[in-house]
Enzyme design. Structure first.
Site, PDB file in Angstrom:
ATOM      1  N   LEU A 102       0.780  -1.063   0.014  1.00 47.79           N
ATOM      2  CA  LEU A 102       0.137  -0.064   0.069  1.00 47.79           C
ATOM      3  C   LEU A 102       0.866   1.245  -0.134  1.00 47.79           C
ATOM      4  CD1 LEU A 102      -2.711  -0.976   2.573  1.00 47.79           C
ATOM      5  CD2 LEU A 102      -3.028  -0.915   0.141  1.00 47.79           C
ATOM      6  N   ASP A 103       0.253   2.274  -0.731  1.00 46.50           N
ATOM      7  CA  ASP A 103       1.377   3.515  -0.478  1.00 46.50           C
ATOM      8  C   ASP A 103       1.385   3.818   0.789  1.00 46.50           C
ATOM      9  OD1 ASP A 103       1.266   3.495  -3.261  1.00 46.50           O
ATOM     10  OD2 ASP A 103      -0.417   4.670  -3.590  1.00 46.50           O
ATOM     11  N   VAL A 104       2.361   4.874   0.953  1.00 40.49           N
ATOM     12  CA  VAL A 104       2.868   5.366   2.289  1.00 40.49           C
ATOM     13  C   VAL A 104       1.608   6.102   2.941  1.00 40.49           C
ATOM     14  CG1 VAL A 104       3.769   7.566   1.396  1.00 40.49           C
ATOM     15  CG2 VAL A 104       4.388   6.621   3.641  1.00 40.49           C
ATOM     16  N   LYS A 188      -5.359   5.421  -7.506  1.00 38.75           N
ATOM     17  CA  LYS A 188      -5.129   6.823  -7.825  1.00 38.75           C
ATOM     18  C   LYS A 188      -5.064   7.306  -9.195  1.00 38.75           C
ATOM     19  CE  LYS A 188      -2.708   7.219  -3.229  1.00 38.75           C
ATOM     20  NZ  LYS A 188      -1.291   7.389  -2.806  1.00 38.75           N
TER      21      LYS A 188
END
Ligand code: URA
Length: 239
Positions: A102-104, A188
């Site tokens: 998962l992205d930060v 996104k």
């Protein structure tokens, strides 16, 4: 299996260190301090206490973490803390790996395991385990954007349009969508291609394992829990 070997297999250090743990009175079994590191136990269903935690023996370990924002899914993070800092040392020593990333700034359900087959099965594009996200958008969500997500949006580095399996407007500036791909920044990028912008992203389910329908124990941010056979079954995985 001998107690020192059990402890070693569960990530508590070398055999020598595990023997020392026992001799130092750090290990309890059934509430009683263990004294013999060479004592034999049936490892199946075996539980023991070290520190404040009751551990249970498992040949392979499966974990769900409620990932907060601000943590990178990397052992060597560049600019932030690592998600591995949120797991106890023995699990990290067992070399658990996150199942995908998962992205930060993304929050939500992140799975870990030291079972390579499981990691592959859940993250493989072929098996298509779904991932469910809730995105907070910068602009009000328009019906046309949902339509575009469902019929397919073209990402600049992909030839084929990519579509969500499910997409719905869940608030004025909120979209819930289910995908079965795992590319970098995919949600996104899809929402950007549909004409909006993601301000915040939360993953609430992987396959039929959801943080919101009682299929998992309730987790607070940063909490983790073991995944039981019934959870693995929900993911369509048999160890
Ligand atoms: N898609 C994204 O854009 N970010 C994530 O963290 C996961 C999926």
């Amino acid at each position: 299996m001998q107690l020192d070997r059990i402890l070693q297999s569960q990530g508590f250090g070398s055999r020598k260190e595990c023997r020392a743990l026992v001799r130092d009175g750090e290990v309890k079994i059934g509430g009683v301090v263990a004294t013999d590191p060479f004592a034999e136990y049936d490892e199946n269903g075996f539980t023991f206490e070290i520190g404040d935690w009751e551990w249970e023996y498992s040949a392979k370990v499966y974990i769900a973490l409620y990932k907060p924002a601000g943590y990178e899914c990397s052992h060597k993070p560049k600019h932030n803390d690592s998600v591995y800092m949120l797991l106890p040392d023995p699990l990290v020593a067992r070399d658990v790996q996150s199942v995908g990333r998962l992205d930060v700034d993304t929050t939500g359900l992140l799975l870990f395991s030291d079972d390579g087959q499981f990691i592959h099965a859940i993250s493989s594009a072929k098996r298509q385990v779904t991932k469910s996200y809730r995105a907070t958008t910068n602009q009000p969500v328009e019906d046309a954007q949902i339509e575009a997500l469902l019929t397919g949006v073209k990402l600049y580095d992909d030839n084929e349009p990519i579509h969500a399996l499910e997409a719905r407007k869940s608030g004025d500036k909120e979209i819930e969508l289910v995908i079965d791909h795992g590319q970098y920044h995919l949600v996104k990028r899809m929402i950007a291609a549909a004409g909006n912008h993601v301000d915040a992203l939360h993953r609430y389910a992987v396959g039929a394992l959801s943080m919101e329908d009682g299929s998992l124990p309730e987790l607070e941010l940063e909490d983790w829990c073991y995944l039981r056979p019934k959870h693995l079954e929900l993911l369509g995985y048999k160890p």
